[in-house]
Scaffold this motif. Structure first.
Motif, PDB file in Angstrom:
ATOM      1  N   THR A 390     -16.179   5.654   3.487  1.00 38.93           N
ATOM      2  CA  THR A 390     -15.262   6.156   4.516  1.00 38.93           C
ATOM      3  C   THR A 390     -13.840   5.671   4.296  1.00 38.93           C
ATOM      4  OG1 THR A 390     -15.567   4.239   5.915  1.00 38.93           O
ATOM      5  CG2 THR A 390     -17.096   6.076   6.235  1.00 38.93           C
ATOM      6  N   ASN A 391     -12.933   6.306   5.014  1.00 34.29           N
ATOM      7  CA  ASN A 391     -11.570   5.796   5.094  1.00 34.29           C
ATOM      8  C   ASN A 391     -11.513   4.771   6.203  1.00 34.29           C
ATOM      9  OD1 ASN A 391      -9.858   7.262   3.190  1.00 34.29           O
ATOM     10  ND2 ASN A 391     -10.658   9.040   4.282  1.00 34.29           N
ATOM     11  N   GLN A 392     -10.872   3.668   5.943  1.00 34.56           N
ATOM     12  CA  GLN A 392     -10.728   2.674   6.992  1.00 34.56           C
ATOM     13  C   GLN A 392      -9.400   2.880   7.724  1.00 34.56           C
ATOM     14  OE1 GLN A 392     -11.144   0.489   3.666  1.00 34.56           O
ATOM     15  NE2 GLN A 392     -12.901   1.852   3.695  1.00 34.56           N
ATOM     16  N   PRO A 393      -9.351   2.471   8.989  1.00 35.19           N
ATOM     17  CA  PRO A 393      -8.094   2.602   9.717  1.00 35.19           C
ATOM     18  C   PRO A 393      -7.026   1.695   9.127  1.00 35.19           C
ATOM     19  CG  PRO A 393      -9.682   1.328  10.977  1.00 35.19           C
ATOM     20  CD  PRO A 393     -10.399   1.858   9.792  1.00 35.19           C
ATOM     21  N   ARG A 394      -5.803   2.161   9.127  1.00 39.20           N
ATOM     22  CA  ARG A 394      -4.690   1.361   8.624  1.00 39.20           C
ATOM     23  C   ARG A 394      -4.335   0.305   9.648  1.00 39.20           C
ATOM     24  NH1 ARG A 394      -1.290   4.625   5.423  1.00 39.20           N
ATOM     25  NH2 ARG A 394       0.221   2.956   5.366  1.00 39.20           N
TER      26      ARG A 394
ATOM     27  N   ARG B  16      -5.410 -10.920   7.611  1.00 39.17           N
ATOM     28  CA  ARG B  16      -4.342  -9.995   7.974  1.00 39.17           C
ATOM     29  C   ARG B  16      -4.173  -9.961   9.493  1.00 39.17           C
ATOM     30  NH1 ARG B  16      -2.613  -4.779   6.340  1.00 39.17           N
ATOM     31  NH2 ARG B  16      -3.075  -5.274   4.185  1.00 39.17           N
ATOM     32  N   LYS B 228      -5.434  -2.714  -2.488  1.00 35.93           N
ATOM     33  CA  LYS B 228      -5.390  -2.057  -1.181  1.00 35.93           C
ATOM     34  C   LYS B 228      -4.082  -2.402  -0.452  1.00 35.93           C
ATOM     35  CE  LYS B 228      -7.007   0.077   2.523  1.00 35.93           C
ATOM     36  NZ  LYS B 228      -6.966   1.550   2.586  1.00 35.93           N
ATOM     37  N   GLU B 232      -1.308   0.403   0.616  1.00 36.79           N
ATOM     38  CA  GLU B 232      -0.866   0.551   2.009  1.00 36.79           C
ATOM     39  C   GLU B 232       0.630   0.357   2.135  1.00 36.79           C
ATOM     40  OE1 GLU B 232      -2.979  -1.933   4.701  1.00 36.79           O
ATOM     41  OE2 GLU B 232      -4.647  -0.535   4.860  1.00 36.79           O
ATOM     42  N   ASN B 308      -4.779   4.658   0.067  1.00 41.79           N
ATOM     43  CA  ASN B 308      -6.170   4.379  -0.294  1.00 41.79           C
ATOM     44  C   ASN B 308      -6.287   3.901  -1.746  1.00 41.79           C
ATOM     45  OD1 ASN B 308      -7.557   5.098   2.141  1.00 41.79           O
ATOM     46  ND2 ASN B 308      -7.011   7.221   1.682  1.00 41.79           N
ATOM     47  N   LEU B 320     -14.382   4.025  -2.429  1.00 44.14           N
ATOM     48  CA  LEU B 320     -13.161   3.429  -1.897  1.00 44.14           C
ATOM     49  C   LEU B 320     -13.207   1.914  -2.023  1.00 44.14           C
ATOM     50  CD1 LEU B 320     -12.757   5.478   1.367  1.00 44.14           C
ATOM     51  CD2 LEU B 320     -10.994   5.210  -0.365  1.00 44.14           C
ATOM     52  N   SER B 322     -11.524  -1.523  -0.262  1.00 42.54           N
ATOM     53  CA  SER B 322     -10.815  -1.867   0.972  1.00 42.54           C
ATOM     54  C   SER B 322     -10.426  -3.333   0.939  1.00 42.54           C
ATOM     55  CB  SER B 322     -11.721  -1.592   2.168  1.00 42.54           C
ATOM     56  OG  SER B 322     -12.951  -2.260   1.996  1.00 42.54           O
TER      57      SER B 322
END
Lengths: 417, 333
Positions: A390-394, B16, B228, B232, B308, B320, B322
């Motif tokens: 999935t895409n994670q929230p920024r 973070r 990542k 971002e 991403n 992906l 992360s």
């Protein structure tokens, strides 16, 4: 052979063949083929290799009850936390258990509050911890299936031989064949085939799962864990489904024997007896738990610390307490197992939903702030989906130097290296 | 009641949140908000890079290094990957009562050797001794300053789609070495930390490859977390090729057995560089001739996108990457 099992070229060729076979079957069925990977390591592998995406639309892979952390019910987590709160006790545990949330706490939070929680890599490490620290009471949290139970059994025997008095085990070890029987007996699971756990079968033998085909008419293949292993199992499984053949095939012959590892089985039966055990999402499953024999009662944490349960749980026998509906009556209930509100780990473990179907997934439940165990464990289905799919929230706050100039999200294209 | 957990210190998602929720809330300035390895400050006489770090490794001596070497290399590398030439550093020692003097001297001698190699000097220091149990043996806190050459302009504002992503060598060696030493995993002799000062090799790269856009130190959280964070901050995607990632067979095998992802394991002698694709091959060639860049590789490229990081697997699938969420923990079976 290992090189061949990880050969990407062979893997890519096998994907082509699996896709071809799945496409034919999909056309015949009028829907995607639905398979369940029972083992958490398979869950991570199919997500981590991108296999889930590569077979998208053709094969839907569902996760099953094969993550030992995920199937440990909330009340056992509460019991473990209660042990950690005892003065003078060191809880020795596999790392995955540390972050699993109970009703209000976790081992991680108890450790931050002063409890002694030590991560170990095997029951032998926990035993050594007890030997090195004779003034500590070391309780090893015995989470796992047929794969880890023999090692726990050996550590109990060694403790007895050494005459150790400061070592015990909280056994929440579970057996996979009975829960597969319960899963299928409930009648609400709709899958075309199973990918069976290679490591578990190495101990039990592939024959222990033959009932899946014989009683329920669903084919299954025992699989190893490399990409080629898994693809080979998929290929064979699709073949069985296409042919209407309901056998259980051992696709991991170089590791798994029909009768399994007799020495490991003997170690288990020497130290444990089987009894009814509670599973997250399933309630009590008959004959699915391993409990320490009376002969070794002094190494059984439930007996040694008999008054140390959480308020709602008194004394030993916690894991065998019958709550919710029995599997023999069909259907499952969670009874007073105190699942986190909104958490659907139970349905996930029964193969009824996929992680994105849970309203908490990716919002109130993330790896940083998990609501349920499936988001915590390194073998958990939700963790696998979140981490790989999935895409994670920024997160806010980081300076975005190119804000406003970003592209349209073209995604990944092949990079020539 | 919210409390600080060990996982708040792993360099990933919880770190973070801590930085965002506590530190940036009060230390609110453009330099800190960049969350770079060093702050580059414009002063009347030029640009100064400044960094600080604390070192709390267990065990303090491990194959390939020790807490002292780590303290110097970590500080030097934070400056170097920001484009600065490291010059001076300070070191503060918090020592547990009862710590062996011989071990302290061994640590300090190791620091001195690393300083000599890196060409930096420890110009100020501090010593605190605390009662037994109040720290674990020895903690070292450092600060470092360096000068950024006039022509260097590195940062999150530079990468564009098509840029090459490279690393200077094998990933995960430090993280797995320290884990193996701490937990006595029986990998003695098979693994060593990559702990090394990288300023000289980076300086060489700067000289011959002006197309470098930015660099990041691949410490806590490993390659995945750093990539990542870059994606971002740039508002672009980073696309990596799993087959191109340099991994020692021992790291790959041991991480696999333990259920750890080597892409999230810490490094102490590795950087990720984003570079003009026309200069990528030259950069790899230059790095490959140096002992600290022997396994340098182009591992992917910057793509248009929205923050991403994609990893193309050997099977042709995509997954992906992360931020790290919690400490890397070994699996059960």
């Amino acid at each position: 052979m290992l090189k061949r099992l990880n050969d990407p070229q062979l893997g890519r060729e096998m994907i082509r063949k699996v896709r071809e076979r799945a496409a034919r079957l999909t056309e015949r069925l009028g829907r995607a083929v639905t398979l369940m990977e029972v083992c958490g390591t398979h869950t991570m592998a199919v997500s981590g290799t991108g296999l889930r995406g590569l077979l998208s639309g053709l094969v839907e892979l569902r996760s099953g009850p094969g993550c030992p952390v995920c199937v440990t019910p909330a009340r056992d987590i509460e019991q473990i936390i209660a042990f950690a709160r005892l003065s003078g006790v060191t809880v020795a545990t596999f790392g995955d258990m540390v972050r699993v949330p109970g009703a209000q706490s976790s081992l991680e939070r108890e450790r931050a509050g002063g409890a002694r929680v030590q991560i170990v890599y095997s029951p032998a490490d926990a035993l050594q911890l007890a030997r090195d620290n004779p003034r500590w009471e070391v309780i090893f949290i015995g989470v796992g299936f047929e794969t880890t139970a023999p090692l726990a059994a050996v550590s109990i025997k060694q403790a007895a031989e050494l005459g150790l008095t400061n070592f015990s085990i909280y056994s929440v070890h579970k057996l996979v064949p009975p829960v597969m029987g319960a899963l299928l007996g409930a009648g609400d699971l709709k899958v075309d085939g199973f990918i069976l756990p290679g490591h578990v079968c190495a101990v039990t033998g592939s024959r222990a799962f033959a009932f899946i085909g014989e009683e329920y008419g669903i084919p299954a293949v025992v699989a190893g864990f490399t990409p080629v292993d898994i693809l080979d199992a998929l290929y064979v499984l699709l073949d069985l489904i296409q042919a209407g053949d309901h056998r259980v095939v051992n696709g991991y012959r170089w590791v798994v024997r029909d009768d399994g590892n007799l020495k490991a089985q003997r170690a288990i039966t020497d130290c444990f007896y089987t009894g009814d055990a509670a599973w997250r999402g399933f309630g009590v499953v008959e004959g699915s738990g391993l409990f320490i024999r009376d002969q070794y009662a002094q190494y059984d944490a439930t007996q040694k610390f008999a008054g140390a349960g959480p308020a709602s749980v008194a004394g030993p026998g916690l894991a065998t307490e019958r709550v919710g509906k029995s599997t023999t009556t069909g259907g499952f209930g969670t009874g007073d197992f105190l699942e986190p509100r909104g958490c659907r780990c139970g349905e996930l473990l029964r193969g009824l939903i996929t992680p994105p179907d849970c309203a908490l997934f990716g919002g109130k439940c993330t790896p940083a702030s998990p609501a349920g165990p499936c988001m915590v464990s390194s073998e958990g289905a939700c963790a696998a989906y979140y981490r790989y799919v999935t895409n994670q929230p920024r997160l806010p706050g980081v300076v975005n130097a190119n804000s406003g100039a970003a592209g349209s999200g073209a995604g990944c294209r092949k990079v020539e290296l | 009641m919210a409390v600080v957990l060990l996982a708040h210190g792993d360099g990933g998602l919880l770190t973070r949140e801590l930085v965002e929720g506590v530190f940036l809330k009060y230390f609110n300035n453009p330099q800190l908000r960049q969350l770079s390895d060093s702050a580059v400050l414009s002063l009347p006489g030029g640009r100064l890079a400044m960094t600080t770090d604390a070192f709390v490794v267990e065990p303090i001596f491990f194959p390939g290094g020790d807490i002292g070497k780590l303290a110097v290399c970590g500080t030097v590398n934070d400056l170097a990957v920001s484009g600065a030439l490291p010059l001076y550093m300070t070191a503060s020692f918090t020592i547990e009562e009862g710590f062996r003097l011989a071990d302290l001297e061994r640590v300090v001698a190791s620091m001195a050797a690393a300083c000599t190699e890196a060409g930096v000097e420890v110009v100020a220091g501090d010593t605190k001794v605390v009662p037994r149990g109040h720290v674990d043996k020895l903690f070292i806190t450092t600060a470092g300053v360096g000068l950024v050459p006039e022509k260097v302009d590195w940062g999150y504002h530079r990468p564009v789609p098509g840029d090459a992503v490279l690393v200077n060598g094998s990933l995960g060696n430090h993280g797995l070495t320290v884990l193996a030493a701490r937990e006595n995993l029986g990998l003695d002799g098979a693994l060593a930390s990559d702990c090394a000062p990288l300023n000289n090799i980076i300086k060489l790269l700067q000289k011959h490859c002006p197309g470098i856009k930015m660099m990041r130190d691949l410490t806590r959280g490993g390659l995945a977390t750093a990539a990542k964070e870059i994606a971002e901050a740039c508002g672009l995607d980073i696309c990596l090729q799993e087959e191109a990632l340099p991994l020692d067979p021992v790291v790959r095998g041991a991480a696999d057995i333990l259920g750890l992802d080597p892409l999230y394991l810490a490094n102490e002698g590795k950087f990720l560089a984003i570079i003009d694709p026309a200069q990528a091959a030259k950069a790899v060639d230059i790095l490959s001739q140096n002992s600290y860049g022997r396994n340098a590789r182009v591992i992917g490229e910057v793509c248009a996108g929205s923050g991403n990081v994609y990893l193309q697997t050997p099977l042709g699938g995509t997954r992906l990457l992360s931020l790290q969420a919690g400490q890397p923990l070994p699996r059960i079976c």
